[in-house]
Write an enzyme that holds these catalytic residues in place. Structure first.
Site, PDB file in Angstrom:
ATOM      1  N   GLU A  55      53.034 -15.674  34.497  1.00 12.92           N
ATOM      2  CA  GLU A  55      51.826 -16.489  34.744  1.00 12.92           C
ATOM      3  C   GLU A  55      50.541 -15.881  34.199  1.00 12.92           C
ATOM      4  O   GLU A  55      49.445 -16.281  34.610  1.00 12.92           O
ATOM      5  CB  GLU A  55      51.634 -16.769  36.244  1.00 12.92           C
ATOM      6  CG  GLU A  55      52.673 -17.706  36.814  1.00 12.92           C
ATOM      7  CD  GLU A  55      52.577 -17.793  38.311  1.00 12.92           C
ATOM      8  OE1 GLU A  55      51.591 -18.347  38.806  1.00 12.92           O
ATOM      9  OE2 GLU A  55      53.494 -17.290  38.987  1.00 12.92           O
TER      10      GLU A  55
ATOM     11  N   ASP B  17      57.287 -15.471  22.150  1.00 14.93           N
ATOM     12  CA  ASP B  17      56.886 -15.594  23.550  1.00 14.93           C
ATOM     13  C   ASP B  17      58.095 -15.274  24.432  1.00 14.93           C
ATOM     14  O   ASP B  17      59.208 -15.725  24.160  1.00 14.93           O
ATOM     15  CB  ASP B  17      56.412 -17.049  23.794  1.00 14.93           C
ATOM     16  CG  ASP B  17      55.926 -17.282  25.211  1.00 14.93           C
ATOM     17  OD1 ASP B  17      55.575 -16.305  25.896  1.00 14.93           O
ATOM     18  OD2 ASP B  17      55.888 -18.466  25.635  1.00 14.93           O
TER      19      ASP B  17
HETATM   20  N1  LIG Z   1      42.426 -21.750  35.063  1.00 19.49           N
HETATM   21  C1  LIG Z   1      43.150 -21.257  34.055  1.00 19.49           C
HETATM   22  N2  LIG Z   1      44.473 -21.404  34.090  1.00 19.49           N
HETATM   23  C2  LIG Z   1      45.173 -20.893  33.063  1.00 19.49           C
HETATM   24  C3  LIG Z   1      44.570 -20.216  31.975  1.00 19.49           C
HETATM   25  N3  LIG Z   1      45.544 -19.807  31.138  1.00 19.49           N
HETATM   26  C4  LIG Z   1      46.699 -20.222  31.675  1.00 19.49           C
HETATM   27  N4  LIG Z   1      46.489 -20.873  32.830  1.00 19.49           N
HETATM   28  C5  LIG Z   1      47.494 -21.471  33.708  1.00 19.49           C
HETATM   29  O1  LIG Z   1      48.341 -20.456  34.208  1.00 19.49           O
HETATM   30  C6  LIG Z   1      49.655 -20.956  34.407  1.00 19.49           C
HETATM   31  C7  LIG Z   1      50.652 -19.980  33.839  1.00 19.49           C
HETATM   32  O2  LIG Z   1      50.501 -19.900  32.440  1.00 19.49           O
HETATM   33  P1  LIG Z   1      51.743 -19.638  31.469  1.00 19.49           P
HETATM   34  O3  LIG Z   1      51.198 -19.726  30.089  1.00 19.49           O
HETATM   35  O4  LIG Z   1      52.897 -20.493  31.831  1.00 19.49           O
HETATM   36  O5  LIG Z   1      52.082 -18.125  31.825  1.00 19.49           O
HETATM   37  P2  LIG Z   1      53.201 -17.186  31.148  1.00 19.49           P
HETATM   38  O6  LIG Z   1      52.572 -15.868  30.930  1.00 19.49           O
HETATM   39  O7  LIG Z   1      53.792 -17.846  29.966  1.00 19.49           O
HETATM   40  O8  LIG Z   1      54.257 -17.078  32.327  1.00 19.49           O
HETATM   41  P3  LIG Z   1      55.844 -16.715  32.183  1.00 19.49           P
HETATM   42  O9  LIG Z   1      56.447 -17.705  31.260  1.00 19.49           O
HETATM   43  O10 LIG Z   1      56.387 -16.810  33.578  1.00 19.49           O
HETATM   44  O11 LIG Z   1      55.906 -15.319  31.674  1.00 19.49           O
HETATM   45  C8  LIG Z   1      49.695 -22.341  33.744  1.00 19.49           C
HETATM   46  O12 LIG Z   1      49.663 -23.330  34.752  1.00 19.49           O
HETATM   47  C9  LIG Z   1      48.424 -22.403  32.922  1.00 19.49           C
HETATM   48  O13 LIG Z   1      47.891 -23.685  32.845  1.00 19.49           O
HETATM   49  C10 LIG Z   1      43.140 -20.097  31.971  1.00 19.49           C
HETATM   50  O14 LIG Z   1      42.510 -19.552  31.078  1.00 19.49           O
HETATM   51  N5  LIG Z   1      42.498 -20.623  33.059  1.00 19.49           N
HETATM   52 MG   LIG Z   2      55.687 -18.464  29.534  1.00 17.41          MG
END
Ligand SMILES: Nc1nc2c(ncn2[C@@H]2O[C@H](COP(=O)(O)OP(=O)(O)OP(=O)(O)O)[C@@H](O)[C@H]2O)c(=O)[nH]1
Ligand SMILES: [Mg+2]
Length: 364
Positions: free
Chosen positions: A40, A197
């Protein structure tokens, strides 16, 4: 005459480009960029933005999948709040709220159901307005939740429309946990980029090692808001502390000793709000900088910087909100420029070779 020269120049440029492209295909200018970071932190969000920047279109099937996921995210987020309310012993005083809460709590998606029923959506919308549910939300640092929770609830009316098609912003805010490894490819001039990724949750990290070879740049993504949040995998663990430990392990891995490393301190939008309410000392007891965003960000950056054990490693840091395309565009430009600078010699050599070839065999 002038016209002929410019035509020749053009041709030469095209040849350089073709040559370099070909070279790229032969792995010479094939740049693998690896995204790492805890679950996340926003890695996949960065990829979504890159796809949009490079005009990689989202097809209908993908859009439908985003729509289904955003419905699932919305229901899950309310179920998380209801469960947390029970754990925290926050009573739902309004009988109507209690009824709605029971309905939502016991709702489950059937295997082939892609949308939440309208009645469930309306229940969720009403629950979000309830004061007791808001009290649970106020205590969100004590339980795991999705960062986009308010976004889902505030847009629920739109999600419930018959002809709902997710907007670009909806796609960005949809949460789908990454499992395994996914590669996004695009060309920029003579360079073929492969952005890798991976899943960031603990049980996904054992797969990371398979992507460590031949990395041209490492992008480590951190959730800034994590200083006052707990982890999905372990609700007793602070997300920022987990991120710091992970960064220490990655940046000191000898395989990345020479790899340009970019620290992307993400979710700045959430951090700016959070720092006004919760002091950074909650995560770093020795912090004394107060609610000044700049001071707090600098402090966090230094915490990451201090994990680097070798003195010759430069860390490029950016403060971003990956939900906004302009932030990713800006940071990606920095990554690209750094990579071009680092690989200038290869680029120049390739360009010189083609020029030499051209002058030794004059065109007919
Ligand atoms: N408010 C806000 N939310 C964000 C931002 N960047 C990402 N998110 C939210 O954070 C959540 C997790 O983001 P992901 O991109 O799925 O995270 P990840 O690092 O790929 O997570 P994994 O696949 O579990 O490793 C999503 O719901 C995004 O919309 C940001 O800059 N601001
Ligand atoms: Mg991811």
């Amino acid at each position: 005459m002038g016209c002929t020269v410019s035509k020749e120049q053009n041709e030469q440029n095209n040849q350089v480009d073709t040559y370099l492209r070909q070279a790229g295909k032969d792995a010479m200018l094939d740049f693998r960029v690896l995204l790492l970071g805890a679950g996340e932190s926003g890695k996949s969000t960065v990829v979504k933005q890159l796809k949009s920047i490079y005009k990689i279109t989202v097809d209908d099937a993908e859009l439908q999948s985003y729509a289904a996921n955003i419905h699932k995210n919305t229901v899950l987020c309310m179920q998380v709040l209801l469960e947390a309310g029970e754990t925290l012993n926050i009573e739902l005083s309004n009988p109507e709220t209690k009824k709605r809460a029971n309905t939502v709590r016991s709702f489950q998606f059937e295997q082939d159901t892609k949308q939440m029923p309208v009645s469930i959506g309306l229940d969720i919308e009403e629950l979000w307005k309830d004061q007791d549910i808001q009290s649970v939300w106020e205590r969100r640092s004590e339980f795991w939740f999705l960062d986009a929770t308010p976004y889902y609830f505030e847009n629920i009316q739109r999600f419930l429309e018959d002809d709902f098609r997710p907007t670009e912003e909806d796609c960005i805010m949809t949460r789908v946990r990454t499992t395994g490894i996914s590669v996004t490819e695009f060309d920029e001039g003579p360079v073929h980029f492969r952005v890798v990724d991976v899943g960031g949750q603990r049980n996904e990290r054992k797969k990371w090692i398979h992507c460590f070879d031949d990395v041209k740049a490492l992008l480590f993504v951190v959730n800034l808001a994590g200083y006052d949040q707990v982890m999905f995998e372990d609700p007793t663990q602070n997300r920022m502390q987990e991120s710091l430990t992970l960064f220490g392990q990655i940046c000191n891995n000898p395989i990345f000793a020479e790899t340009p490393t970019f620290l992307m301190l993400n979710k700045k939008d959430l951090f700016e709000q959070m720092i006004q309410k919760t002091d950074l000392s909650k995560c770093f007891p020795e912090y004394k900088g107060g609610a000044d965003t700049k001071v707090a960000l600098e402090y966090i950056k230094n915490q990451f910087q201090s994990k680097i054990q070798t003195s010759n490693k430069t860390l490029h840091t950016s403060y971003i909100a990956a939900r906004y395309k302009k932030d990713i565009k800006f940071t990606w430009d920095e990554v690209k420029n750094e990579l071009l600078e680092e690989n200038k010699k290869i680029l120049l050599k390739a360009t010189r070779d083609i020029k030499k070839k051209n002058t030794s065999s004059p065109s007919k």
